[in-house]
Motif scaffolding. Structure first.
Motif, PDB file in Angstrom:
ATOM      1  N   VAL A 127       7.608  -8.758  -0.108  1.00  0.00           N
ATOM      2  CA  VAL A 127       7.161  -7.894   0.637  1.00  0.00           C
ATOM      3  C   VAL A 127       6.699  -6.518   0.168  1.00  0.00           C
ATOM      4  N   SER A 128       7.331  -5.974  -0.925  1.00  0.00           N
ATOM      5  CA  SER A 128       6.882  -5.056  -1.739  1.00  0.00           C
ATOM      6  C   SER A 128       5.341  -5.072  -2.429  1.00  0.00           C
ATOM      7  N   MET A 129       5.301  -6.565  -2.772  1.00  0.00           N
ATOM      8  CA  MET A 129       3.914  -6.613  -3.416  1.00  0.00           C
ATOM      9  C   MET A 129       2.950  -6.656  -2.470  1.00  0.00           C
ATOM     10  N   VAL A 130       3.170  -7.280  -1.315  1.00  0.00           N
ATOM     11  CA  VAL A 130       2.232  -7.308  -0.283  1.00  0.00           C
ATOM     12  C   VAL A 130       1.853  -5.868   0.210  1.00  0.00           C
ATOM     13  N   GLN A 131       2.859  -5.274   0.618  1.00  0.00           N
ATOM     14  CA  GLN A 131       2.498  -3.625   0.927  1.00  0.00           C
ATOM     15  C   GLN A 131       1.762  -2.941  -0.183  1.00  0.00           C
ATOM     16  N   MET A 132       2.051  -3.180  -1.247  1.00  0.00           N
ATOM     17  CA  MET A 132       1.386  -2.432  -2.430  1.00  0.00           C
ATOM     18  C   MET A 132      -0.211  -2.610  -2.309  1.00  0.00           C
ATOM     19  N   ALA A 133      -0.335  -4.102  -2.326  1.00  0.00           N
ATOM     20  CA  ALA A 133      -1.602  -4.866  -2.255  1.00  0.00           C
ATOM     21  C   ALA A 133      -2.558  -4.238  -1.055  1.00  0.00           C
ATOM     22  N   ILE A 134      -1.961  -4.212   0.091  1.00  0.00           N
ATOM     23  CA  ILE A 134      -2.814  -3.761   1.129  1.00  0.00           C
ATOM     24  C   ILE A 134      -3.280  -2.296   1.076  1.00  0.00           C
ATOM     25  N   SER A 135      -1.891  -1.687   0.738  1.00  0.00           N
ATOM     26  CA  SER A 135      -2.144  -0.115   0.588  1.00  0.00           C
ATOM     27  C   SER A 135      -3.166   0.233  -0.519  1.00  0.00           C
ATOM     28  N   ARG A 136      -3.472  -0.549  -1.740  1.00  0.00           N
ATOM     29  CA  ARG A 136      -4.134  -0.267  -2.760  1.00  0.00           C
ATOM     30  C   ARG A 136      -5.771  -0.532  -2.083  1.00  0.00           C
ATOM     31  N   LEU A 137      -5.706  -1.946  -1.427  1.00  0.00           N
ATOM     32  CA  LEU A 137      -7.312  -2.183  -0.874  1.00  0.00           C
ATOM     33  C   LEU A 137      -7.811  -1.273  -0.011  1.00  0.00           C
ATOM     34  N   GLN A 138      -6.879  -0.778   0.954  1.00  0.00           N
ATOM     35  CA  GLN A 138      -7.167   0.313   1.880  1.00  0.00           C
ATOM     36  C   GLN A 138      -7.635   1.290   1.347  1.00  0.00           C
ATOM     37  N   ALA A 139      -6.721   2.102   0.379  1.00  0.00           N
ATOM     38  CA  ALA A 139      -7.032   3.373  -0.365  1.00  0.00           C
ATOM     39  C   ALA A 139      -8.259   3.364  -1.090  1.00  0.00           C
ATOM     40  N   GLU A 140      -8.551   2.270  -1.868  1.00  0.00           N
ATOM     41  CA  GLU A 140      -9.908   2.151  -2.737  1.00  0.00           C
ATOM     42  C   GLU A 140     -11.034   1.719  -1.894  1.00  0.00           C
ATOM     43  N   GLY A 141     -10.998   1.422  -0.581  1.00  0.00           N
ATOM     44  CA  GLY A 141     -11.873   1.133   0.257  1.00  0.00           C
ATOM     45  C   GLY A 141     -12.738  -0.381  -0.111  1.00  0.00           C
ATOM     46  N   VAL A 142     -11.813  -1.146  -1.004  1.00  0.00           N
ATOM     47  CA  VAL A 142     -12.663  -2.484  -1.196  1.00  0.00           C
ATOM     48  C   VAL A 142     -13.082  -3.335  -0.273  1.00  0.00           C
ATOM     49  N   VAL A 143     -12.068  -3.457   0.959  1.00  0.00           N
ATOM     50  CA  VAL A 143     -12.394  -4.059   2.206  1.00  0.00           C
ATOM     51  C   VAL A 143     -11.711  -3.562   3.291  1.00  0.00           C
ATOM     52  N   LEU A 191     -10.059  -4.169   6.785  1.00  0.00           N
ATOM     53  CA  LEU A 191      -9.277  -5.300   7.288  1.00  0.00           C
ATOM     54  C   LEU A 191      -8.682  -5.095   8.595  1.00  0.00           C
ATOM     55  N   ASP A 192      -9.278  -5.859   9.844  1.00  0.00           N
ATOM     56  CA  ASP A 192      -8.657  -5.631  10.943  1.00  0.00           C
ATOM     57  C   ASP A 192      -7.251  -6.200  11.156  1.00  0.00           C
ATOM     58  N   GLU A 193      -6.526  -5.974  12.202  1.00  0.00           N
ATOM     59  CA  GLU A 193      -5.046  -6.556  12.527  1.00  0.00           C
ATOM     60  C   GLU A 193      -4.944  -7.930  12.162  1.00  0.00           C
ATOM     61  N   GLU A 194      -5.977  -8.899  12.553  1.00  0.00           N
ATOM     62  CA  GLU A 194      -5.985 -10.231  12.494  1.00  0.00           C
ATOM     63  C   GLU A 194      -6.173 -10.764  11.042  1.00  0.00           C
ATOM     64  N   ARG A 195      -7.176 -10.127  10.171  1.00  0.00           N
ATOM     65  CA  ARG A 195      -7.476 -10.476   9.046  1.00  0.00           C
ATOM     66  C   ARG A 195      -5.958 -10.084   8.149  1.00  0.00           C
ATOM     67  N   LYS A 196      -5.563  -8.830   8.681  1.00  0.00           N
ATOM     68  CA  LYS A 196      -4.613  -8.349   7.633  1.00  0.00           C
ATOM     69  C   LYS A 196      -3.329  -9.073   7.839  1.00  0.00           C
ATOM     70  N   ALA A 197      -3.006  -9.620   8.994  1.00  0.00           N
ATOM     71  CA  ALA A 197      -1.918 -10.670   9.388  1.00  0.00           C
ATOM     72  C   ALA A 197      -2.206 -11.886   8.451  1.00  0.00           C
ATOM     73  N   ALA A 198      -3.412 -12.310   8.521  1.00  0.00           N
ATOM     74  CA  ALA A 198      -3.588 -13.445   7.647  1.00  0.00           C
ATOM     75  C   ALA A 198      -3.284 -13.267   6.202  1.00  0.00           C
ATOM     76  N   MET A 199      -3.945 -12.132   5.800  1.00  0.00           N
ATOM     77  CA  MET A 199      -3.766 -11.738   4.155  1.00  0.00           C
ATOM     78  C   MET A 199      -2.334 -11.822   4.049  1.00  0.00           C
ATOM     79  N   ILE A 200      -1.636 -11.183   4.634  1.00  0.00           N
ATOM     80  CA  ILE A 200      -0.009 -11.207   4.449  1.00  0.00           C
ATOM     81  C   ILE A 200       0.605 -12.425   4.403  1.00  0.00           C
ATOM     82  N   ASN A 201       0.355 -13.227   5.438  1.00  0.00           N
ATOM     83  CA  ASN A 201       0.938 -14.472   5.501  1.00  0.00           C
ATOM     84  C   ASN A 201       0.492 -15.605   4.117  1.00  0.00           C
TER      85      ASN A 201
END
Length: 280
Positions: A230-246, A248-258
């Protein structure tokens, strides 16, 4: 009954006194003073029965016609009260290894347990007169005390909140020492240390308890893995959003978390699936 010191005198001084009486008796005998000579000879013979030798770390209990007179603790050659009965008792530090006892812990599980007790005699009068045989008394009371302490705790505490025989050996040994001191005080015995030498489940439940321990270990490991995932997933999503790499809408964010959770938590190596694009 309490230990006390008995009258004693250096044995070599006693030997000199006896020789002096014998010499005086011989002189009177030569002078044909028969009665005084006989008296001196008798007086010289009386102290001979009081000579005794005490070894290091040994006590000599002195009884005068069935009455406890005292104890000699100092090693050496001594003269004490004549016509007394003397018994030796060891003051050395000794070990007692108990046999493997079968006891039910506080949860009712049958376990095998054994201990070693380090003790010594500190009151010779109590050890000799308060109990029939202090060595047998130590053995029986040590096993009884071990049973009592073992029945108050579980073999293992799975939630980690309470003391257990397996996880808290230092605390259990300290309590066992206090329990034995209370029981053996009547025999004049001091308990220096006690330790558990054997601890195991009884054979009839050993396999079942091993499976329970393995299951508990697996559950604990899974909790740590999920927490880290859970900590790794939170860190990955936070960095992707902070650096503007991609974005993610809610559906793709849920798929990525899964996908991330499956890859991290799975006990097998994840097989990546590469998406080469859409046909539309």
């Amino acid at each position: 009954m309490k230990e006390r010191n008995v009258w004693k005198l250096n044995g070599f001084i006693g030997v000199l006194a006896v020789l002096a009486l014998l010499a005086a008796g011989a002189y009177l005998l030569i002078a044909e003073m028969i009665i005084p000579a006989v008296i001196l000879f008798v007086l010289a013979l009386i102290p001979i029965s009081g000579f005794t030798v005490v070894q290091p770390n040994q006590g000599m209990i002195v009884n005068f016609f069935g009455r406890y007179s005292g104890t000699i603790r100092d090693s050496g050659f001594w003269i004490t009260i004549p016509f007394t009965e003397r018994k030796k008792i060891s003051l050395r530090v000794r070990n007692f290894n108990s046999v493997k006892l079968k006891v039910n812990d506080v949860d009712g599980n049958p376990i095998e347990i054994a201990s070693v007790v380090v003790f010594r005699v500190v009151d010779t009068a109590k050890a000799m007169f308060e109990v029939d045989n202090y060595q047998t008394f130590v053995e029986i009371q040590s096993e009884t005390g071990l049973r009592h302490v073992a029945s108050k705790y579980p073999y293992d505490s799975y939630n980690g909140e309470a003391y257990s025989l397996r996880a808290n050996t230092e605390e259990i040994a300290e309590e066992l020492t206090h329990e034995l001191e209370r029981r053996l005080n009547v025999a004049g015995v001091e308990v220096l240390e006690s330790r558990l030498t054997h601890l195991a489940y009884s054979t009839e439940i050993a396999s079942a308890m091993l499976q329970r321990q393995q299951a508990s270990a697996i559950i604990s490991a899974r909790e740590k893995i999920v927490e880290g995932a859970v900590s790794m997933v939170q860190m990955a999503i936070s960095r992707l959003q902070a650096e503007g790499v991609v974005e993610l809408d809610e559906e793709r964010k849920a798929a990525m978390i899964n996908n991330l959770l499956v890859a991290v938590v799975s006990d097998r190596s994840a097989q990546p699936v590469i998406n080469s694009g859409s046909i539309y």
